[in-house]
Design an enzyme around this catalytic site. Structure first.
Site, PDB file in Angstrom:
ATOM      1  N   PHE A   1       4.557   6.389   2.826  1.00  0.00           N
ATOM      2  CA  PHE A   1       3.810   5.944   1.648  1.00  0.00           C
ATOM      3  C   PHE A   1       2.343   6.330   1.819  1.00  0.00           C
ATOM      4  O   PHE A   1       1.713   5.991   2.817  1.00  0.00           O
ATOM      5  CB  PHE A   1       3.995   4.436   1.503  1.00  0.00           C
ATOM      6  CG  PHE A   1       3.272   3.791   0.343  1.00  0.00           C
ATOM      7  CD1 PHE A   1       2.849   4.510  -0.754  1.00  0.00           C
ATOM      8  CD2 PHE A   1       3.024   2.423   0.344  1.00  0.00           C
ATOM      9  CE1 PHE A   1       2.197   3.920  -1.811  1.00  0.00           C
ATOM     10  CE2 PHE A   1       2.369   1.798  -0.709  1.00  0.00           C
ATOM     11  CZ  PHE A   1       1.962   2.553  -1.783  1.00  0.00           C
ATOM     12  N   CYS A   2       1.799   7.065   0.845  1.00  0.00           N
ATOM     13  CA  CYS A   2       0.379   7.434   0.829  1.00  0.00           C
ATOM     14  C   CYS A   2       0.002   8.179   2.112  1.00  0.00           C
ATOM     15  O   CYS A   2       0.626   9.179   2.448  1.00  0.00           O
ATOM     16  CB  CYS A   2      -0.465   6.185   0.605  1.00  0.00           C
ATOM     17  SG  CYS A   2      -2.205   6.519   0.252  1.00  0.00           S
ATOM     18  N   VAL A   3      -1.009   7.702   2.850  1.00  0.00           N
ATOM     19  CA  VAL A   3      -1.419   8.370   4.091  1.00  0.00           C
ATOM     20  C   VAL A   3      -0.272   8.360   5.101  1.00  0.00           C
ATOM     21  O   VAL A   3      -0.143   9.273   5.918  1.00  0.00           O
ATOM     22  CB  VAL A   3      -2.669   7.693   4.691  1.00  0.00           C
ATOM     23  CG1 VAL A   3      -3.102   8.399   5.967  1.00  0.00           C
ATOM     24  CG2 VAL A   3      -3.803   7.699   3.683  1.00  0.00           C
TER      25      VAL A   3
ATOM     26  N   GLY B   1       2.715   8.942   4.394  1.00  0.00           N
ATOM     27  CA  GLY B   1       3.496  10.127   4.076  1.00  0.00           C
ATOM     28  C   GLY B   1       2.901  11.389   4.654  1.00  0.00           C
ATOM     29  O   GLY B   1       3.625  12.293   5.114  1.00  0.00           O
TER      30      GLY B   1
ATOM     31  N   LEU C   1       6.249   8.597  -1.063  1.00  0.00           N
ATOM     32  CA  LEU C   1       5.735   7.786  -2.161  1.00  0.00           C
ATOM     33  C   LEU C   1       4.246   8.031  -2.331  1.00  0.00           C
ATOM     34  O   LEU C   1       3.471   7.828  -1.386  1.00  0.00           O
ATOM     35  CB  LEU C   1       5.979   6.290  -1.900  1.00  0.00           C
ATOM     36  CG  LEU C   1       7.418   5.850  -1.598  1.00  0.00           C
ATOM     37  CD1 LEU C   1       7.466   4.335  -1.435  1.00  0.00           C
ATOM     38  CD2 LEU C   1       8.371   6.303  -2.689  1.00  0.00           C
TER      39      LEU C   1
END
Length: 612
Positions: A344-346, A348, A372
């Site tokens: 998710f975000c960073v 990812g 995500l």
């Protein structure tokens, strides 16, 4: 031209020197104030203020220089004839506003055409929605005049060519300037705050001072009633255990909710820039709880909130001793050679570089990947691009690149400044002018629970992604001594972006589908960076877009072909993920194994450590 109407060439010619002078004065006053704190000691009821460090002002100076330079460069690109047209339009609207303001006076000419009502200038602005602003007098006029000036100030910025690299910084600077000057932000021009003072016989002022003093002690503006929440009590409550920990993270294993589970487990890698429990706020809106109920054995990385003692942590460390170590432990506990992973975000971005590293080593431990709201191609970095240029990145490298931490409160302030009315001034007005108690809201509690970032890791991230965009270029970036090549991620990939995301533009997240080697499914959710992700399936809210078949080359082509589906993307993802389970087995009777024994109940100690 009426000489009483402001000449915009003169106004904006004077704006930059005035802003520079204000900056110098504010800096001097701040230093003087902090010096006074040191001489007088702490105020009653407050902890002693920390001494001002030169690094504090040194860190913000490159950003201020960048903004000022962008303004100077951008204003020279505005065509003179366009500025003249704006000036004429402003004069006409100002004349109309004045006619509306004075139409109700006894000596006004009743034979003239009835002017437009004064409140037309402030309709739709929630800051002036209260009836107290619509008094047909000084408050309404003040708000209308502000709205007119704000709108034309922003229109001038729109004249800067879209191709100008400075435009985004100028838009950011003007937004801060315009939003800060709203009459709603000052007691003397806010009728709601004045009315409440009279109605409460001064009690609102007493409470406002208490709110201010409490927030001064915390060093930040309160966005919610933080006393209403406690991590592990009413947020982050999905049952589980910590089954491994190291200096980078704790690994959580969640208790099964079904008799049988997928053979292949799942691992969540959340961002280290925020606490993981955005994915596990309350049972009703918990993605963690949803996944467990879908019959997955779920593990999750809970990153440590680094202190100065952890200021040596690097990006390579987060990959090798963080993500890759977590994958190794999950495989050992589950006794499975493969697992499904989500970033998710960073988180990812970390996960993608870790998977490239594993592929370089010939390790195929991963069965599927979900990204995500993740940036891998940083060509368009959205609103955060305003904070990135060579001067600012170099300043971070010099100050904390070899050791130290980026304070969580600084990161939180930067994110809040991207939406100043919603995340700053709204709370200034309610907390410090009206004396209201902040609302109870789990999402805002999480938002206030910030995390620090280790300097070396943060500096590497800024340069190799936002500034030089190396991660998406095969062989340009090195992680754990190996060239990053996202094309080596040759497994099924699910990519979620959100349409109103100002942190990760959906058109940028879309590019991941063409960077990875595996077959991709791209889904576009409604709403923004957080609300678009945390959209519980059982509430059946919002919608998402999908496009079956081969993914088109551009996001625009994709959207033209996409079909809108009502409800949550969680259902689509669960259906996509079902074949990735690798069949079903009996749910594990207890967490961990002989080597990795339970250490403590979830959510563990690491997530409870607050940034100072």
């Amino acid at each position: 031209m009426n000489k009483q109407i402001p000449d915009f060439n003169e106004v904006f010619g004077q704006l930059l020197p005035v802003a520079e002078q204000m900056q110098q004065q504010m800096q001097a006053q701040f230093q003087q104030a902090m010096g006074a704190f040191g001489q007088l000691g702490p105020l009653p009821g407050l902890q002693a203020a920390a001494p001002l460090q030169n690094a504090t002002m040194g860190a913000i100076q490159p950003f201020m220089n960048s903004i000022m330079g962008a303004c100077q460069a951008a204003l020279t690109q505005i065509p003179v004839h366009s500025l003249g047209q704006i000036q004429a339009e402003y004069a006409a609207e100002l004349s109309a506003l004045m006619a509306s303001a004075f139409s109700s006076l006894p000596n006004s000419d009743s034979k003239t055409k009835q002017p437009v009502p004064l409140d037309c200038w402030i309709q739709g602005d929630k800051r002036f929605a209260s009836a107290d602003w619509h008094d047909h007098g000084v408050y309404e006029f003040t708000a209308a005049m502000y709205s007119l000036n704000a709108r034309f100030t922003k229109r001038i910025v729109e004249l800067v060519p879209d191709s100008s690299p400075e435009k985004r910084k100028v838009e950011y600077a003007v937004e801060q300037f315009v939003d800060a000057l709203s009459p709603s932000n000052f007691f003397v021009t806010n009728p709601e705050a004045q009315k409440k003072l009279l109605e409460t016989k001064g009690e609102s002022l007493t409470q406002a001072i208490q709110n201010l003093m409490a927030d001064m002690q915390k060093g930040r503006i309160s966005q919610t009633d933080e006393s209403a929440f406690e991590v592990g009590v009413n947020v982050a409550t999905t049952p589980g255990d910590v089954v491994f920990e190291c200096e980078y993270f704790q690994l959580l294993q969640y208790k099964p909710a079904t008799e049988k589970v997928g053979k292949q487990p799942m691992l969540f890698v959340p961002p280290c820039i925020n606490k993981y429990y955005i994915l596990d706020l309350q049972p009703s809106n918990s993605l963690v709880n949803f996944v467990v109920e879908q019959g997955h054995t779920l593990f999750l990385v809970s990153w440590k909130n680094p202190t100065e003692a952890d200021g040596h942590f690097t990006w390579d460390g987060y990959v090798e001793d963080g993500v890759i170590k977590a994958i190794e432990v999950v495989k050992a506990i589950s006794k499975q050679p493969k697992l499904n992973v989500l970033g998710f975000c960073v988180g990812g971005t970390l996960l993608a570089t870790a998977l490239s590293t594993l592929a370089n080593r010939g390790d195929d431990s991963v069965n599927s990947v979900t990204f995500l709201t993740t940036l891998l191609d940083f060509t368009d970095t959205g609103a955060l691009g305003v904070f990135i240029d060579e001067e600012q990145v170099k300043a971070r490298e010099e100050s904390i690149g070899k050791g130290g931490v980026m304070p969580g409160k600084d990161l939180s302030s930067a994110f809040s400044s991207l939406r100043p009315n919603d995340l700053i001034w709204n709370y200034v007005v309610n907390n410090y002018l009206k004396g209201e108690k902040p609302p109870v809201f789990d999402l805002l509690y999480w938002n206030s629970d910030s995390t620090n970032l280790p300097g070396p890791m943060f500096a590497w991230y800024l340069r190799n992604t936002y500034l030089e965009n190396k991660v998406c270029q095969p062989g340009k970036a090195l992680v754990c001594g190996m060239p990053v090549d996202l094309g080596l991620i040759d497994v099924p990939v699910y990519i979620l972006a959100t349409r109103e995301d100002h942190i990760v533009p959906w058109t940028s997240a879309f590019q991941t589908s063409h960077l990875v080697g595996g077959e991709s499914r791209f889904v576009l959710g409604a709403s923004g960076h957080i609300a678009g992700v945390i959209n519980p399936a059982n509430k059946n809210k919002r919608n998402y877009w999908v496009c079956e078949g081969e993914i088109p080359e551009t996001p625009e082509q994709w959207f033209k072909k996409a079909k809108e589906v009502p409800g949550s993307w969680w259902n689509d993802w669960a259906q996509w993920l079902e074949p990735m389970k690798g069949g079903e087995v009996k749910a594990p009777a207890k967490p961990g194994n002989a080597k990795y024994k339970p250490i403590e109940p979830a959510p563990g100690r690491y997530v409870k450590q607050r940034a100072v």
